[in-house]
Design an enzyme around this catalytic site. Structure first.
Site, PDB file in Angstrom:
ATOM      1  N   LEU A 256      10.958 -20.482  -4.916  1.00 49.15           N
ATOM      2  CA  LEU A 256       9.915 -19.771  -4.177  1.00 49.15           C
ATOM      3  C   LEU A 256       8.575 -19.796  -4.922  1.00 49.15           C
ATOM      4  CD1 LEU A 256      10.211 -16.385  -2.407  1.00 49.15           C
ATOM      5  CD2 LEU A 256       8.577 -16.556  -4.275  1.00 49.15           C
TER       6      LEU A 256
ATOM      7  N   ASP B  64       0.837  -1.217   0.000  1.00 43.47           N
ATOM      8  CA  ASP B  64       0.000   0.000   0.000  1.00 43.47           C
ATOM      9  C   ASP B  64       0.864   1.257   0.000  1.00 43.47           C
ATOM     10  OD1 ASP B  64      -2.355   1.394  -0.024  1.00 43.47           O
ATOM     11  OD2 ASP B  64      -2.770   1.147   2.116  1.00 43.47           O
TER      12      ASP B  64
ATOM     13  N   HIS C 228       2.241   3.627  -9.099  1.00 43.64           N
ATOM     14  CA  HIS C 228       2.027   2.200  -9.376  1.00 43.64           C
ATOM     15  C   HIS C 228       3.229   1.619 -10.117  1.00 43.64           C
ATOM     16  CE1 HIS C 228      -1.856   2.457  -7.658  1.00 43.64           C
ATOM     17  NE2 HIS C 228      -2.416   3.139  -8.634  1.00 43.64           N
TER      18      HIS C 228
HETATM   19  C1  IPE Z   1      -5.451  -2.694  -0.107  1.00 44.59           C
HETATM   20  O1  IPE Z   1      -5.122  -1.354  -0.294  1.00 44.59           O
HETATM   21  C2  IPE Z   1      -5.344  -3.435  -1.382  1.00 44.59           C
HETATM   22  C3  IPE Z   1      -4.012  -3.528  -1.955  1.00 44.59           C
HETATM   23  C4  IPE Z   1      -2.916  -3.058  -1.436  1.00 44.59           C
HETATM   24  C5  IPE Z   1      -3.932  -4.220  -3.196  1.00 44.59           C
HETATM   25  P1  IPE Z   1      -6.252  -0.233  -0.470  1.00 44.59           P
HETATM   26  O2  IPE Z   1      -5.541   1.062  -0.574  1.00 44.59           O
HETATM   27  O3  IPE Z   1      -7.168  -0.600  -1.568  1.00 44.59           O
HETATM   28  O4  IPE Z   1      -7.040  -0.357   0.902  1.00 44.59           O
HETATM   29  P2  IPE Z   1      -7.960   0.677   1.684  1.00 44.59           P
HETATM   30  O5  IPE Z   1      -9.009   1.150   0.724  1.00 44.59           O
HETATM   31  O6  IPE Z   1      -7.079   1.804   2.135  1.00 44.59           O
HETATM   32  O7  IPE Z   1      -8.499  -0.097   2.838  1.00 44.59           O
HETATM   33  C1  IPE Z   2      -1.609   0.323  -3.394  1.00 40.52           C
HETATM   34  O1  IPE Z   2      -1.416   1.678  -3.387  1.00 40.52           O
HETATM   35  C2  IPE Z   2      -1.909  -0.212  -4.769  1.00 40.52           C
HETATM   36  C3  IPE Z   2      -3.268  -0.692  -4.940  1.00 40.52           C
HETATM   37  C4  IPE Z   2      -4.179  -0.729  -4.018  1.00 40.52           C
HETATM   38  C5  IPE Z   2      -3.640  -1.159  -6.256  1.00 40.52           C
HETATM   39  P1  IPE Z   2      -2.629   2.710  -3.353  1.00 40.52           P
HETATM   40  O2  IPE Z   2      -3.027   3.024  -4.752  1.00 40.52           O
HETATM   41  O3  IPE Z   2      -3.729   2.211  -2.499  1.00 40.52           O
HETATM   42  O4  IPE Z   2      -1.937   3.963  -2.702  1.00 40.52           O
HETATM   43  P2  IPE Z   2      -2.546   4.963  -1.620  1.00 40.52           P
HETATM   44  O5  IPE Z   2      -3.063   4.142  -0.494  1.00 40.52           O
HETATM   45  O6  IPE Z   2      -3.626   5.741  -2.312  1.00 40.52           O
HETATM   46  O7  IPE Z   2      -1.382   5.813  -1.220  1.00 40.52           O
HETATM   47 MG    MG Z   3      -4.116   2.407  -0.524  1.00 43.31          MG
END
Ligand code: IPE
Ligand code: IPE
Ligand code: MG
Length: 254
Positions: free
Chosen positions: A143, A32, A49
């Site tokens: 792995l 995240d 990303h």
């Molecule tokens: C969780 O992250 C999903 C992934 C990292 C793939 P999100 O950014 O989607 O989660 P929330 O919305 O903050 O809970």
């Molecule tokens: C995690 O990073 C990637 C996915 C959930 C696909 P985020 O896109 O959720 O990044 P933040 O949480 O907005 O910083």
């Molecule tokens: Mg996120």
């Protein structure tokens, strides 16, 4: 910088510092913080990303170097379909790029790839590429990399419950005969040991529908690091934190 520079960066494994505690067999990571990483640099979320995908390469190297057997990466949740179509398209594009340009290298490194989630939602083409990657790497002895894509823990459990209900309806199974092990065999992670440790980056303290059944006794590690900044040192930090934890599984403290 060439697009997705991390793709070509596998090469020799880092030595990795000596660790005191036991190495977890299965590490699962909620990757995240890509969006915040990009925002803090005045960049579009897509740049976050892309940098996040490069962090995956570093994480995988570190996992292999430290002798981890299973690495599960939460790349896209069942709820992430709620994001802007353009962001979903960016993420799908990255997935396509990695499937086309990275799988052969992972195969050479003896990594076994497995996808968990409702991958049909990504469309026929991508689905076929995922199936090809799984088939190509199926016999590998290194792995096991589980990529959670369009994954939701509740949906995973619901699908298992439906399969069991079906068996009961057919008269092949008595409701009383249903056990925890049996249900686990119907989950998408069937055959994979439960994660020993679940890591979440970016300072959020929640599971966001990740491995709800499988996380019952996982050690939880929360890092402030934003996922695109994750590197081998972060992985070592996780192993050191895990190594100091006392796992009891409900038994009396030692
Ligand atoms: C969780 O992250 C999903 C992934 C990292 C793939 P999100 O950014 O989607 O989660 P929330 O919305 O903050 O809970
Ligand atoms: C995690 O990073 C990637 C996915 C959930 C696909 P985020 O896109 O959720 O990044 P933040 O949480 O907005 O910083
Ligand atoms: Mg996120």
């Amino acid at each position: 910088m060439p697009p997705l520079a991390g793709v070509a960066q596998t090469g020799a494994l880092p030595a990795g510092p000596s660790l005191t505690g036991p190495v977890p067999k299965h590490v699962a990571i909620i990757m995240d913080g890509n969006g915040r990483w990009a925002a803090s640099r005045g960049l579009p979320r897509a740049a976050g990303h892309k940098a996040g995908a490069e962090a995956v390469t570093r994480c995988l190297r570190a996992a292999r170097a430290n002798g981890v057997d299973y690495l599960t990466l939460y790349a896209f949740s069942s709820e992430n379909w709620r994001r802007e179509p353009s962001e979903v398209a960016d993420l799908t594009g990255l997935l396509r790029f990695y499937l086309r340009h990275k799988v052969a290298e992972l195969h050479r490194e003896k990594v076994k790839i497995r996808f968990v989630g409702e991958v049909g939602r990504f469309g026929q083409d991508l689905c076929a590429e995922m199936a090809r990657a799984e088939a190509l790497t199926e016999g590998n002895s290194g792995l096991t990399l589980l990529l959670a894509l369009s994954y939701g823990g509740r949906s995973d459990i619901v699908h298992a419950a439906r399969a069991l209900a079906q068996a009961v309806q057919c008269g092949d199974l008595a409701p009383d005969a249903i056990t925890e092990d049996m249900l686990a065999r119907y989950l998408l992670t069937a055959g994979v040991p439960d994660p020993d440790v679940i890591v979440r980056t970016s300072g959020e303290h929640r599971l966001s529908n990740f491995l709800l059944w499988q996380s019952a006794y996982a050690e939880l590690v929360f890092l402030e690091t934003l996922w695109p900044d994750f590197d081998e040192d972060c992985f070592t930090r996780v192993l050191n934190i895990y190594g100091r934890r006392e796992r009891r599984f409900g038994a009396r403290p030692a």
